[in-house]
Write a protein that holds these residues in place. Structure first.
Motif, PDB file in Angstrom:
ATOM      1  N   CYS A  37       0.818  -1.553   0.464  1.00  0.00           N
ATOM      2  CA  CYS A  37       0.081   0.161   0.027  1.00  0.00           C
ATOM      3  C   CYS A  37       1.023   1.574   0.026  1.00  0.00           C
ATOM      4  N   PRO A  38       0.467   2.315  -0.351  1.00  0.00           N
ATOM      5  CA  PRO A  38       1.107   3.430  -0.756  1.00  0.00           C
ATOM      6  C   PRO A  38       1.419   4.053   0.497  1.00  0.00           C
ATOM      7  N   ALA A  39       0.307   4.251   1.414  1.00  0.00           N
ATOM      8  CA  ALA A  39       0.853   4.495   2.557  1.00  0.00           C
ATOM      9  C   ALA A  39       2.040   3.346   4.040  1.00  0.00           C
ATOM     10  N   GLU A  40       2.335   2.112   3.496  1.00  0.00           N
ATOM     11  CA  GLU A  40       3.037   1.636   4.462  1.00  0.00           C
ATOM     12  C   GLU A  40       4.844   2.173   3.491  1.00  0.00           C
ATOM     13  N   VAL A  41       4.973   2.741   2.133  1.00  0.00           N
ATOM     14  CA  VAL A  41       5.908   2.917   0.810  1.00  0.00           C
ATOM     15  C   VAL A  41       6.540   4.256   1.086  1.00  0.00           C
ATOM     16  N   ARG A  42       8.066   4.324   0.983  1.00  0.00           N
ATOM     17  CA  ARG A  42       8.500   5.090   0.651  1.00  0.00           C
ATOM     18  C   ARG A  42       9.143   5.030  -0.627  1.00  0.00           C
ATOM     19  N   PRO A  43       9.493   6.580  -0.859  1.00  0.00           N
ATOM     20  CA  PRO A  43      10.317   6.190  -2.218  1.00  0.00           C
ATOM     21  C   PRO A  43      11.965   6.058  -2.215  1.00  0.00           C
ATOM     22  N   ARG A  44      12.526   5.991  -3.293  1.00  0.00           N
ATOM     23  CA  ARG A  44      13.955   5.241  -3.281  1.00  0.00           C
ATOM     24  C   ARG A  44      15.064   5.767  -2.015  1.00  0.00           C
ATOM     25  N   GLU A  45      14.407   7.090  -2.298  1.00  0.00           N
ATOM     26  CA  GLU A  45      15.506   8.302  -1.403  1.00  0.00           C
ATOM     27  C   GLU A  45      15.412   8.076  -0.041  1.00  0.00           C
ATOM     28  N   ASP A  46      14.627   7.716   0.787  1.00  0.00           N
ATOM     29  CA  ASP A  46      14.562   7.607   1.427  1.00  0.00           C
ATOM     30  C   ASP A  46      14.801   6.301   2.115  1.00  0.00           C
ATOM     31  N   LEU A  47      16.255   5.339   1.725  1.00  0.00           N
ATOM     32  CA  LEU A  47      16.113   4.275   1.866  1.00  0.00           C
ATOM     33  C   LEU A  47      16.697   4.357   3.013  1.00  0.00           C
ATOM     34  N   TRP A  48      17.969   4.500   3.337  1.00  0.00           N
ATOM     35  CA  TRP A  48      17.945   4.427   4.440  1.00  0.00           C
ATOM     36  C   TRP A  48      18.313   5.721   5.716  1.00  0.00           C
ATOM     37  N   LEU A  49      16.207   6.086   5.347  1.00  0.00           N
ATOM     38  CA  LEU A  49      16.028   6.752   6.178  1.00  0.00           C
ATOM     39  C   LEU A  49      15.241   5.369   6.722  1.00  0.00           C
ATOM     40  N   LEU A  50      14.272   5.011   6.003  1.00  0.00           N
ATOM     41  CA  LEU A  50      13.076   4.068   6.990  1.00  0.00           C
ATOM     42  C   LEU A  50      12.932   2.892   6.656  1.00  0.00           C
ATOM     43  N   SER A  51      14.247   2.472   5.810  1.00  0.00           N
ATOM     44  CA  SER A  51      14.049   0.316   5.428  1.00  0.00           C
ATOM     45  C   SER A  51      13.485  -0.690   6.254  1.00  0.00           C
ATOM     46  N   THR A  52      13.315  -0.246   7.092  1.00  0.00           N
ATOM     47  CA  THR A  52      13.654  -1.378   8.417  1.00  0.00           C
ATOM     48  C   THR A  52      12.044  -1.505   8.852  1.00  0.00           C
ATOM     49  N   PHE A  53      11.199   0.148   8.593  1.00  0.00           N
ATOM     50  CA  PHE A  53       9.993  -0.092   9.341  1.00  0.00           C
ATOM     51  C   PHE A  53       9.243   0.440   8.004  1.00  0.00           C
ATOM     52  N   MET A  54       9.188   0.393   7.060  1.00  0.00           N
ATOM     53  CA  MET A  54       8.173   1.011   5.349  1.00  0.00           C
ATOM     54  C   MET A  54       9.058   0.147   4.260  1.00  0.00           C
ATOM     55  N   ALA A  82      13.891   8.172  13.844  1.00  0.00           N
ATOM     56  CA  ALA A  82      15.368   8.226  15.068  1.00  0.00           C
ATOM     57  C   ALA A  82      15.038   6.489  14.962  1.00  0.00           C
ATOM     58  N   ALA A  83      14.222   5.720  14.883  1.00  0.00           N
ATOM     59  CA  ALA A  83      14.488   4.211  15.581  1.00  0.00           C
ATOM     60  C   ALA A  83      15.400   3.557  14.205  1.00  0.00           C
ATOM     61  N   GLN A  84      15.444   4.474  12.557  1.00  0.00           N
ATOM     62  CA  GLN A  84      16.187   3.858  11.915  1.00  0.00           C
ATOM     63  C   GLN A  84      18.070   4.434  12.289  1.00  0.00           C
ATOM     64  N   LEU A  85      17.814   5.078  13.013  1.00  0.00           N
ATOM     65  CA  LEU A  85      18.851   6.324  13.111  1.00  0.00           C
ATOM     66  C   LEU A  85      19.538   5.278  13.982  1.00  0.00           C
ATOM     67  N   VAL A  86      18.951   4.441  15.375  1.00  0.00           N
ATOM     68  CA  VAL A  86      19.414   3.177  16.058  1.00  0.00           C
ATOM     69  C   VAL A  86      19.849   1.630  15.953  1.00  0.00           C
ATOM     70  N   LYS A  87      19.288   1.737  14.711  1.00  0.00           N
ATOM     71  CA  LYS A  87      19.210   0.721  13.616  1.00  0.00           C
ATOM     72  C   LYS A  87      20.911   0.657  13.323  1.00  0.00           C
ATOM     73  N   LEU A  88      20.985   2.277  12.601  1.00  0.00           N
ATOM     74  CA  LEU A  88      22.155   2.223  11.589  1.00  0.00           C
ATOM     75  C   LEU A  88      23.733   2.572  12.009  1.00  0.00           C
ATOM     76  N   ILE A 127      11.692  11.048  21.599  1.00  0.00           N
ATOM     77  CA  ILE A 127      13.226  11.086  20.564  1.00  0.00           C
ATOM     78  C   ILE A 127      14.069  10.731  21.236  1.00  0.00           C
ATOM     79  N   GLN A 128      13.922  11.793  22.362  1.00  0.00           N
ATOM     80  CA  GLN A 128      15.185  11.210  23.315  1.00  0.00           C
ATOM     81  C   GLN A 128      15.373  10.341  24.116  1.00  0.00           C
ATOM     82  N   GLY A 129      13.927   9.817  24.579  1.00  0.00           N
ATOM     83  CA  GLY A 129      14.238   8.162  25.585  1.00  0.00           C
ATOM     84  C   GLY A 129      14.685   7.131  23.707  1.00  0.00           C
ATOM     85  N   LEU A 130      14.189   7.637  22.942  1.00  0.00           N
ATOM     86  CA  LEU A 130      14.826   6.468  22.234  1.00  0.00           C
ATOM     87  C   LEU A 130      16.236   6.473  21.630  1.00  0.00           C
ATOM     88  N   LEU A 131      16.773   8.024  22.131  1.00  0.00           N
ATOM     89  CA  LEU A 131      18.116   7.754  22.207  1.00  0.00           C
ATOM     90  C   LEU A 131      19.056   7.459  22.922  1.00  0.00           C
TER      91      LEU A 131
END
Length: 202
Positions: A37-54, A82-88, A127-131
């Motif tokens: 579904c488009p609501a669960e998708v991000r464009p290719r330029e967001d690969l490193w920003l959201l690849s774990t979750f979208m 922010a969660a993706q940053l943790v993954k990175l 976000i603070q708590g996550l990091l």
């Protein structure tokens, strides 16, 4: 397109997405379907920003109107970013992988820009708590913990004492809000020098 039709399109799985990661070290979702579904998708330029979750779009969409209607012109969910940053930060051996470092430079600046936009909002506390306890500050070749980084650093003592790279000055509000100091204090230098002495004596 009418609003009803747009909302319908967002909820139907019809958009082609990548079934496998395009880079061996990019964090990846467990989903394997080739459409979403488009609501669960991000464009290719967001690969490193959201690849774990979208899901990541397996197509080029040049139309600004279509990207807007499907929600791809809007920022991604900042908690997920922010969660993706943790993954990175958990990718092993980043400091020894110059090709990966080059891949991460641009996306990490986009991540910091997105998180800085949340400073001062109610969502920022989450976000603070996550990091907390995460070495999330990118030095250009590796990550460092916020308490090990300052805008002014009179001693080159990485990894214990690190200077904020010039590329991150634009994100000063974010860095300070998450614990990066303007300068190190005397005890910081004492600990760093003692650590260096022990390391060289070993």
């Amino acid at each position: 397109m009418t609003l009803f039709f747009i909302q319908l399109l967002k909820q139907i799985a019809w958009v082609p997405v990548l079934a496998k990661p395009p880079h061996p070290l990019v964090p990846w979702t467990d989903a394997q379907s080739e459409v979403a579904c488009p609501a669960e998708v991000r464009p290719r330029e967001d690969l490193w920003l959201l690849s774990t979750f979208m899901r990541i779009l397996d197509a080029d969409v040049a139309s600004p109107e279509l990207r807007r209607d499907l929600g791809w012109e809007e920022s991604g969910d900042r908690m997920l970013i922010a969660a993706q940053l943790v993954k990175l930060t958990q990718i092993p051996g980043v400091a020894q992988l110059p090709d990966l470092q080059a891949q991460l430079n641009g996306p990490l600046l986009r991540i910091y820009a997105s998180l800085q936009a949340a400073v001062g909002t109610e969502a920022f506390a989450d976000i603070q708590g996550l990091l907390v306890g995460v070495p999330w500050v990118w030095l250009g070749d590796d990550f460092a913990a916020a308490e090990a980084v300052a805008f002014t650093c009179a001693l080159n003592a990485r990894p214990m004492l690190c200077a904020v790279p010039a590329e991150l000055y634009a994100y000063g509000r974010l860095l300070r809000a998450l614990g990066v100091r303007d300068a190190f204090a005397g005890p910081d230098y004492v600990r760093a020098l003692a650590h260096m002495a022990r390391t060289h004596a070993a």
